[in-house]
Scaffold this motif. Structure first.
Motif, PDB file in Angstrom:
ATOM      1  N   UNK A  48       0.730  -1.224  -0.060  1.00 36.44           N
ATOM      2  CA  UNK A  48       0.084   0.102  -0.016  1.00 36.44           C
ATOM      3  C   UNK A  48       1.086   1.275   0.017  1.00 36.44           C
ATOM      4  N   UNK A  49       0.432   2.551  -0.365  1.00 32.04           N
ATOM      5  CA  UNK A  49       1.002   3.661  -0.492  1.00 32.04           C
ATOM      6  C   UNK A  49       0.267   4.668   0.139  1.00 32.04           C
ATOM      7  N   UNK A  50       1.072   5.473   0.740  1.00 30.23           N
ATOM      8  CA  UNK A  50       0.588   6.508   1.530  1.00 30.23           C
ATOM      9  C   UNK A  50       0.020   7.693   0.333  1.00 30.23           C
ATOM     10  N   UNK A  51      -1.115   8.288   0.681  1.00 34.04           N
ATOM     11  CA  UNK A  51      -1.621   9.325  -0.575  1.00 34.04           C
ATOM     12  C   UNK A  51      -1.663  10.826  -0.112  1.00 34.04           C
ATOM     13  N   UNK A  52      -1.207  11.207   1.193  1.00 31.23           N
ATOM     14  CA  UNK A  52      -1.310  12.430   1.627  1.00 31.23           C
ATOM     15  C   UNK A  52      -1.097  13.775   0.585  1.00 31.23           C
ATOM     16  N   UNK A  53       0.270  13.639   0.170  1.00 24.28           N
ATOM     17  CA  UNK A  53       0.658  14.672  -0.571  1.00 24.28           C
ATOM     18  C   UNK A  53      -0.237  14.657  -1.974  1.00 24.28           C
ATOM     19  N   UNK A  54      -0.212  13.512  -2.580  1.00 22.43           N
ATOM     20  CA  UNK A  54      -1.018  13.433  -3.715  1.00 22.43           C
ATOM     21  C   UNK A  54      -2.441  14.021  -3.620  1.00 22.43           C
ATOM     22  N   UNK A  55      -3.204  13.877  -2.572  1.00 23.72           N
ATOM     23  CA  UNK A  55      -4.360  14.182  -2.179  1.00 23.72           C
ATOM     24  C   UNK A  55      -4.590  15.612  -2.078  1.00 23.72           C
ATOM     25  N   UNK A  56      -3.777  16.119  -1.417  1.00 30.73           N
ATOM     26  CA  UNK A  56      -3.580  17.728  -1.007  1.00 30.73           C
ATOM     27  C   UNK A  56      -3.380  18.456  -2.378  1.00 30.73           C
ATOM     28  N   UNK A  57      -2.612  17.871  -3.308  1.00 28.57           N
ATOM     29  CA  UNK A  57      -2.508  18.400  -4.472  1.00 28.57           C
ATOM     30  C   UNK A  57      -3.832  18.491  -5.357  1.00 28.57           C
ATOM     31  N   UNK A  58      -4.442  17.441  -5.003  1.00 30.32           N
ATOM     32  CA  UNK A  58      -5.894  16.951  -5.900  1.00 30.32           C
ATOM     33  C   UNK A  58      -6.801  18.040  -5.408  1.00 30.32           C
ATOM     34  N   UNK A  59      -6.680  18.311  -4.159  1.00 25.28           N
ATOM     35  CA  UNK A  59      -7.688  19.149  -3.504  1.00 25.28           C
ATOM     36  C   UNK A  59      -7.301  20.522  -3.827  1.00 25.28           C
ATOM     37  N   UNK A  60      -6.164  21.123  -4.075  1.00 22.93           N
ATOM     38  CA  UNK A  60      -5.676  22.288  -4.379  1.00 22.93           C
ATOM     39  C   UNK A  60      -5.783  22.428  -5.756  1.00 22.93           C
ATOM     40  N   UNK A  61      -5.700  21.966  -6.626  1.00 22.05           N
ATOM     41  CA  UNK A  61      -5.614  21.863  -8.227  1.00 22.05           C
ATOM     42  C   UNK A  61      -6.678  21.374  -8.849  1.00 22.05           C
ATOM     43  N   UNK A  62      -7.719  20.934  -8.517  1.00 24.14           N
ATOM     44  CA  UNK A  62      -8.918  20.508  -9.299  1.00 24.14           C
ATOM     45  C   UNK A  62      -9.816  21.908  -9.702  1.00 24.14           C
TER      46      UNK A  62
END
Length: 292
Positions: free
Chosen positions: A156-170
């Motif tokens: 499994x892979x931590x997703x915090x950094x990518x999720x925060x980018x998704x939130x800010x850039x969507x």
């Protein structure tokens, strides 16, 4: 062994139940907490109503989705839109704190005791409240983890950094295409590490936690143990509810306590060993802390 039509609800009044439960928490040799979705709901993590409208009003307007749970299963038109939804769902349920101090109050009650937590919740609230990671077993996954959708490997892979980018850039209910996660091994789409079918990945961390849980049960099999069930419904009773009933029935020193608004009951076979409180969990925990 147990049938629903053989179950009973507590006939004690609230103050007597609180007194008994407080005494059990104080005197038990060990406490096994079994936590379901009702605990997080009591802490303020509602999946519908005002909280849903605050974060998903655009999805509601476009697709008629009315709650966070069902929105996670909607067949979105593109991976970009799928991850726009899921990044919000992950963020508000995993990387923000619940509005109430319910989990912190629970920790205050059991702190210093030999406790362990078995939970079907996937929102990480126990660790955010300060519970010891080595005393937690998240059986159904974690909003903070991704896995290969195939899956081609058991990691499994931590997703915090990518999720925060998704939130800010969507924008317009879509994330940038370059943020859509792909498996680093086979290139297939990544998915949530949430148990919904046979593709769920049980990684090394999952098995380590399972072993610690089994060791806790083994060490306290015949001791004065409190099985404290909080907000566990009837969707997956075989994970927490039924095992708690069975272990209580086999151990005359054990006590089973169930706090669940609208669903606090136990089998007749363990009636003498049970405390059932049909009230809001947060309110009960606050009451237990009085004069504690």
């Amino acid at each position: 062994m147990f049938l629903r039509n053989q179950t009973i609800k507590s006939t004690e009044n609230f103050s007597d139940s609180i007194k008994r439960l407080r005494e059990e928490i104080e005197t038990s040799d060990a406490i096994l907490i079994g936590a379901g979705a009702g605990l997080s709901t009591s802490a303020g993590f509602s999946y519908s109503g005002e909280r849903f409208e605050k974060y998903f009003s655009d999805f509601h307007k476009k697709y008629g989705i009315t709650d966070i749970y069902s929105g996670g299963f909607y067949p979105y038109s593109s991976p970009e839109e799928y991850w726009a939804w899921w990044s919000r769902q992950i963020y508000i349920n995993r990387y923000t704190d619940p509005p109430k101090s319910t989990y912190r109050n629970l920790l205050e009650l059991v702190n210093g005791k030999d406790y362990f937590v078995l939970t079907t919740n996937v929102d990480h609230c126990f660790q955010k409240a300060g519970f010891n990671k080595k005393r937690l077993f998240y059986t159904q996954g974690d909003y903070g983890l991704w896995q290969c959708s195939e899956p081609c490997h058991k990691k499994t892979y931590d997703n915090e950094n990518t999720v925060l980018r998704m939130i800010n850039e969507q924008k317009n209910m879509r994330v940038p295409t370059e943020l859509v996660p792909k498996c680093p091994v086979c290139g297939e789409p990544m998915t949530m590490n949430l148990r919904s079918d046979e593709t769920f990945v049980q990684d090394e961390g999952w098995y380590a936690a399972a072993n610690r849980y089994e060791d806790f049960i083994r060490r306290h099999r015949n001791s004065h143990i409190l099985f404290l069930e909080l907000g566990v419904g009837s969707n997956t009773p075989s994970i927490i509810k039924y095992p708690f009933w069975q272990m209580t029935a086999k151990n005359p020193k054990a006590v089973y306590a169930c706090i669940n608004y609208g669903e606090a009951f136990c089998p007749d076979q363990i009636k003498r060993q049970a405390i059932c409180i049909n009230m809001d969990i947060d309110s009960v925990l606050c009451e237990l802390l009085k004069n504690n």
